[in-house]
Write an enzyme that holds these catalytic residues in place. Structure first.
Site: not given
Ligand code: 13P
Length: 273
Positions: A49, A84, A106, A169, A197-198, A222
């Site tokens: 990120s 990302d 994004d 997320h 995602h997530g 995560t």
């Protein structure tokens, strides 16, 4: 070998598996992920990120770390270095200039037309450098509208699309409830690789259904963080006087690698390198 994600994702979509995109948080994590995926013979996307880029010390630092580890560790699998959730053309340009092979622009918080405009600006720059581009339509609060997704893909020519289907997320606040019917319709209508995602906290059944519905890139951050932090806490509990950062950080290595091997098995990406 650093590659863009185009061919990897098209092949995964055709053959019904998903390429893992693991977020790297520091040098050690980068090594753990590369080693685990190399031993599984799985292609891997290393996601970073904008905030993590700053944490590392800049785009060039990230690229040098990844490139040097691939070389020194004799990593033989295809590796994609991916930015990302970039929120500006400037971030994408900086990443590409430093040697990133894939970027996600994004602009999902803007109108559809603005999102298309921002994405096309990035594509025009990225295509020249053979860098793949991912974009996001919808928001985490609002599911992607099918017509928006179709017109977005037609007006941009992006390589992969991240839709919003109820995914989140981080740790899911409620039981995950993903709209697979929407995902399947988007896949049928856009006919390009889709990104989930997530994906931390989703069970095997949901992941496999997402792959069945056209997802071929799955983002995990995560779950690795939770596994690592739990192992490090336990280690420090039993080694209260330890102060060597190498031992403390490495005490989470096996936990991270175990999660990666489990995910790679579910994603069906083992031996696809
Ligand atoms: P999780 O942290 O929920 O796994 O999500 C990762 C992600 O989608 C990165 O873009």
């Amino acid at each position: 070998m650093l590659v863009n994600s185009k061919e990897l994702l098209v092949k995964a979509l055709k053959d019904g598996y998903a390429i893992p995109a693991y977020n790297i948080n520091n040098l050690e994590w980068t090594r753990f992920i590369l080693e685990a995926c190399n031993s599984d013979k799985s292609p891997v996307i290393l996601s970073v990120s904008e905030k993590t880029v700053s944490y590392f010390g800049g785009y060039k630092v990230v690229h040098s770390v990844v490139n040097s580890l691939i070389d020194e560790l004799n990593i033989g699998i295809p590796v994609v270095l991916h930015l990302d959730h970039a929120h500006s053309f400037y971030s994408c340009k900086s990443a590409i200039a430093a040697g990133f092979t894939s970027v996600m622009i994004d602009s999902s918080n803007k109108t559809l037309d603005e999102n298309i405009k921002d994405t096309n600006e990035v594509i025009a720059y990225a295509k020249e450098k053979n860098v793949s581009v991912e974009a996001f339509v919808g928001t985490f609060d609002n599911h992607t509208n099918l017509n928006d997704a179709v017109s977005f893909v037609m007006q941009t020519g992006i390589d992969s699309l991240a839709p919003s289907i109820g995914n989140e997320h981080g740790i899911y606040k409620d039981k995950p409830n993903l709209d697979f019917e929407l995902l399947g319709s988007i896949c049928k209508n856009v006919r390009i690789p889709l990104v989930l995602h997530g994906a931390s906290g989703l069970d095997e059944n949901k992941i496999k259904t997402a792959i069945f519905c056209g997802t071929c890139k799955i983002n995990i951050n995560t779950d690795l963080q939770i596994a690592w932090a739990k192992a490090v806490r336990e280690y420090l509990e039993y080694n209260k006087d330890e102060y060597d950062p190498r031992k403390i950080i490495s005490s989470g290595e096996n936990a991270i690698k175990k999660v990666i091997h489990q995910k790679n098995e579910i994603f069906g990406c083992k031996n696809k390198a």
